[in-house]
Design a protein around this motif. Structure first.
Motif, PDB file in Angstrom:
ATOM      1  N   ARG A  43       0.811  -1.150   0.040  1.00 26.94           N
ATOM      2  CA  ARG A  43      -0.020  -0.129   0.035  1.00 26.94           C
ATOM      3  C   ARG A  43       0.747   1.212   0.188  1.00 26.94           C
ATOM      4  NH1 ARG A  43      -5.167  -1.478   3.854  1.00 26.94           N
ATOM      5  NH2 ARG A  43      -5.714  -3.559   2.787  1.00 26.94           N
ATOM      6  N   THR A  44       0.186   2.429  -0.183  1.00 33.17           N
ATOM      7  CA  THR A  44       0.953   3.618  -0.250  1.00 33.17           C
ATOM      8  C   THR A  44       1.753   3.727   0.986  1.00 33.17           C
ATOM      9  OG1 THR A  44      -0.916   4.522  -1.688  1.00 33.17           O
ATOM     10  CG2 THR A  44       0.854   6.135  -0.667  1.00 33.17           C
ATOM     11  N   VAL A  51       4.071   9.072   1.342  1.00 36.11           N
ATOM     12  CA  VAL A  51       3.089   9.728   2.105  1.00 36.11           C
ATOM     13  C   VAL A  51       3.289  11.127   2.475  1.00 36.11           C
ATOM     14  CG1 VAL A  51       1.505   9.433   4.186  1.00 36.11           C
ATOM     15  CG2 VAL A  51       2.181   7.549   2.805  1.00 36.11           C
ATOM     16  N   TRP A  54       3.314  13.359  -0.324  1.00 33.53           N
ATOM     17  CA  TRP A  54       1.785  13.983  -0.745  1.00 33.53           C
ATOM     18  C   TRP A  54       1.334  14.952   0.261  1.00 33.53           C
ATOM     19  CZ3 TRP A  54      -0.953  13.586  -4.842  1.00 33.53           C
ATOM     20  CH2 TRP A  54      -0.844  12.486  -5.645  1.00 33.53           C
ATOM     21  N   LEU A  99      -0.259   0.001  -4.370  1.00 35.30           N
ATOM     22  CA  LEU A  99       0.368   0.975  -5.149  1.00 35.30           C
ATOM     23  C   LEU A  99       0.284   0.538  -6.686  1.00 35.30           C
ATOM     24  CD1 LEU A  99       3.694   0.757  -3.087  1.00 35.30           C
ATOM     25  CD2 LEU A  99       2.411   2.679  -3.648  1.00 35.30           C
ATOM     26  N   THR A 108      -4.329   7.205  -5.638  1.00 35.20           N
ATOM     27  CA  THR A 108      -3.544   7.502  -4.663  1.00 35.20           C
ATOM     28  C   THR A 108      -3.711   9.078  -4.411  1.00 35.20           C
ATOM     29  OG1 THR A 108      -1.698   5.714  -5.315  1.00 35.20           O
ATOM     30  CG2 THR A 108      -1.053   7.597  -4.271  1.00 35.20           C
ATOM     31  N   TYR A 150       0.704  13.847  -8.916  1.00 38.88           N
ATOM     32  CA  TYR A 150       1.138  12.287  -8.648  1.00 38.88           C
ATOM     33  C   TYR A 150       2.594  12.479  -9.054  1.00 38.88           C
ATOM     34  CZ  TYR A 150       1.621   7.277  -8.710  1.00 38.88           C
ATOM     35  OH  TYR A 150       1.787   6.106  -8.141  1.00 38.88           O
TER      36      TYR A 150
END
Length: 477
Positions: A43-44, A51, A54, A99, A108, A150
């Motif tokens: 996962r992210t 993370v 972001w 991902l 995402t 992104y």
């Protein structure tokens, strides 16, 4: 309606209504991604730096929107607080999207938008899911698209991870330099094509490993410059649709201030939106590092081979029993690990190259696998270099008796005699040594070609190897 006994809330998107776990900070689009993309289990939040990147990107965008007067302060403040909380490591468990995904990273991006929106709602005193106050699309995605956020988050996440990688690489290079200093005057036989060549010192051999890794540090630092050019403000395809005047530059400046990296706006946002050149450049640098690490690792395996029937010039720290059937066998597991991880990184670079070459028209939808490949390469290189250094390199010792015996018996040392006794006589000695099985020094003594004092002078490290200590300073970083 409860989900497996959980309390839920309802959220709606283009495709309809969904039940969301009441305690979740993610929302309806994240849930759809969870349903659609149960692919890798990665996962992210498997890459925390991604993370945090972001959150920095969303904070920078909100700051630029506030400056432009299109985001009110009462909306900006809780969004800023939400971003800061994530940057500090909170709410990591809410970044749940696999991902591996279609959609060029939209899932995402929306996962980040939903989580940050709901954190901001709570900080503003509202309930999660009350998107009439702060919405994932309208506020968290204001003046943005997945197609600019992104790739920007990828680049920032890679830069954050790159700092850790370079730190480990510098420590590994220093470890090789330390071994080089320790054994700088221990003479050994150098080899070309696995055949005896000419003398060198153990220190020279290990200093060369350190120098090669220092070249890799410089190469990575050059390559990372490509990651500083971003396309924030491009929105969907690079035309800056739905952005206020000056947004791209302002957002980029805010991101530089927040992250500590000096980002710049691409001079052509359309090209920057579909072109993945920067990722190819950086991935290539990781590949070249991997090739160097693999070469060094395999050298250590050869040099430590034996112990009775191999080169046995060095000792690697024993880490674990090496066989389920052969008692006493200890394998070179750490250099083997370093080599096999390097092969994976080289393969990841192929994936990056293929994905970058296959994007269509104004967007490359394969950016997710580019990010996955580079993040994985960074992580496994960083972790393996640390283990390689701590559990192998820092514990290397040498077998001086082996080196001494090799010098006494090798034919290769004859090359060093050319200036003293001439090429013709050296060739005759080499031939006789091959036929008789005797060493060159043994024949020299038998034929009284040199005195012991002359032999000792000939074997001095400075004379034998051209050793120039000035290029090997103690404690070289």
């Amino acid at each position: 309606m409860p989900i497996f006994g959980q309390e839920t809330r309802k959220e709606t998107d283009l495709l309809g209504e969904k039940e969301i776990p009441a305690e979740a900070y993610y929302g309806v689009q994240s849930v759809r991604a969870l349903e659609n993309f149960q692919i890798s289990g990665l996962r992210t939040n498997h890459y925390p730096e991604f993370v945090k990147a972001w959150a920095m990107v969303k904070w920078a965008a909100a700051s630029a929107n506030r400056d432009a007067g299109i985001m009110p302060p009462d909306i900006y403040k809780p969004i800023e607080a939400a971003c800061k909380a994530v940057i500090e490591g909170e709410y990591m468990d809410q970044f749940v999207v696999d991902l591996y995904q279609g959609g060029a990273g939209t899932s995402t991006n929306m996962n980040a938008n939903e989580v940050l929106a709901n954190i901001a709602l709570e900080k503003a005193g509202h309930n999660k899911g009350d998107y009439s106050k702060i919405a994932p699309n309208d506020q968290l995605n204001m003046s943005q698209s997945t197609n600019d956020t992104y790739p920007t988050a990828l680049k920032l996440g890679m830069l954050l991870s790159n700092d850790q990688l370079k730190s480990e690489l510098k420590l590994l290079a220093k470890s090789f330099r330390t071994i080089g200093n320790t054994y700088l005057e221990i003479v050994k036989m150098g080899r070309t094509e696995l055949q005896d060549a000419v003398p060198m010192t153990v220190g020279q051999e290990f200093h060369a490993y350190g120098a090669a890794l220092e070249w890799e540090i410089a190469n990575i630092e050059r390559a990372q410059e490509a990651l500083y050019v971003i396309n924030m403000g491009a929105t969907a395809i690079g035309t800056a649709l739905n952005t206020p005047e000056g947004y791209a530059e302002n957002c980029t400046n805010h991101l530089s201030s927040i992250s500590g990296y000096e980002f710049s706006v691409a001079n052509d946002l359309i090209a920057a939106t579909w072109n993945l050149q920067s990722f190819v450049i950086y991935s290539s640098a990781l590949k070249t590092l991997a090739t160097t690490l693999s070469k060094i690792s395999n050298d250590l395996i050869i040099l430590s081979s034996g112990p009775r029937n191999g080169l046995f010039e060095i000792n690697l720290p024993p880490r674990q029993p090496g066989s389920s059937i052969m008692p006493g066998k200890v394998n070179p597991v750490m250099p083997e690990l370093m080599a096999l991880v390097s092969y994976r990184v080289i393969g990841n670079d192929v994936t990056v190259s293929m994905a970058a070459s296959d994007g269509d028209l104004q967007l490359n939808a394969y950016e997710p696998v580019v990010g996955i490949s580079i993040f994985e390469s960074q992580k496994i290189l960083t972790n393996t270099m640390r283990a390689f250094r701590e559990f192998c390199v820092d514990g290397i010792t040498i077998n001086e008796d082996t080196h001494r015996r090799n010098l006494e018996t090798t034919i290769g040392i004859v090359t060093a005699l050319n200036p003293v006794i001439g090429y013709k006589k050296s060739s005759e000695l080499a031939k006789e040594a091959r036929l008789s099985g005797k060493g060159i020094l043994e024949l020299i003594r038998e034929q009284k070609l040199l005195t012991e004092a002359e032999i000792e002078k000939l074997l001095a490290p400075a004379n034998m190897t051209g050793l120039d200590k000035s290029i090997y300073p103690k404690n070289k970083e």
